[in-house]
Enzyme design. Structure first.
Site, short mmCIF file in Angstrom:
data_model
loop_
_atom_site.label_atom_id
_atom_site.label_comp_id
_atom_site.label_asym_id
_atom_site.label_seq_id
_atom_site.Cartn_x
_atom_site.Cartn_y
_atom_site.Cartn_z
N THR A 118 52.99 46.98 39.21
CA THR A 118 52.12 45.82 39.10
C THR A 118 51.72 45.54 37.65
OG1 THR A 118 50.07 47.09 39.39
CG2 THR A 118 51.15 46.30 41.38
N ASP A 119 51.17 44.33 37.46
CA ASP A 119 50.65 43.97 36.14
C ASP A 119 49.15 44.25 36.09
OD1 ASP A 119 49.41 41.90 37.55
OD2 ASP A 119 50.84 40.37 36.88
N ALA A 120 48.48 43.76 35.06
CA ALA A 120 47.04 44.03 34.88
C ALA A 120 46.19 43.46 36.02
CB ALA A 120 46.57 43.47 33.55
N MET A 121 46.71 42.48 36.74
CA MET A 121 45.98 41.88 37.85
C MET A 121 46.36 42.52 39.19
SD MET A 121 46.27 37.90 36.67
CE MET A 121 48.05 38.02 36.51
N GLN A 122 47.14 43.60 39.14
CA GLN A 122 47.63 44.33 40.30
C GLN A 122 48.57 43.50 41.18
OE1 GLN A 122 44.46 46.38 42.32
NE2 GLN A 122 43.90 47.53 40.51
#
Length: 146
Positions: free
Chosen positions: A17-21
């Site tokens: 995932t990225d920083a925003m999940q």
């Protein structure tokens, strides 16, 4: 649900995932591979049988249609089916969230039969028993839809 889909479950890992999940789009291709290899294993024609004979199936085309986001810790179901196995091999996929069965992505991959030197081969000449197993699987799947 169509009977000829093979289902494989997995859980979204934090590293996917990225920083925003939210799952990064490239992971869907990895999940397609998980579904594809498991489907082939369940069909009784695992990739290992091809590789042991020097036969490879590189991806020559891939397409993904993103419909909704998968997020960290979601439990997913990767549905895979063999759609064609002739000169080229085509697999189709759906990825759904397990909890609500919402389809998050659909897609397909197309593969070519090649040898270890990446030269195209004819499976029916090099490994007729494997080609027959692929065709028998396709025929059985077609009959299950009727």
């Amino acid at each position: 649900m169509t009977h000829n889909w093979s289902e494989t479950e997995l859980r979204v890992r934090y590293s996917e995932t990225d920083a925003m999940q939210v799952v990064h789009h490239a992971n869907y291709l990895s999940w397609f591979e998980v579904g594809r290899t498991e489907m082939m294993r369940r069909a009784g024609i695992p990739y290992r049988q091809f590789e042991d004979r020097g036969i490879l199936l590189p991806v020559i085309e891939a397409r993904i249609f993103f419909l909704a986001s998968a997020r960290y810790d979601d439990e997913l179901v990767v549905r895979t089916r063999l759609a064609e196995a002739r000169v080229k091999v085509r697999f189709e996929y759906e990825i759904a969230r397990k909890s609500d069965r919402q389809i998050l992505a659909r897609g397909y991959t197309v593969h070519a039969w090649v040898n270890r030197q990446m030269k195209p081969i004819q499976l029916r000449k090099l490994a007729p028993e494997l080609e027959q197993a692929m065709q028998a699987y396709l025929s059985a799947e077609g009959e299950s839809q009727a």
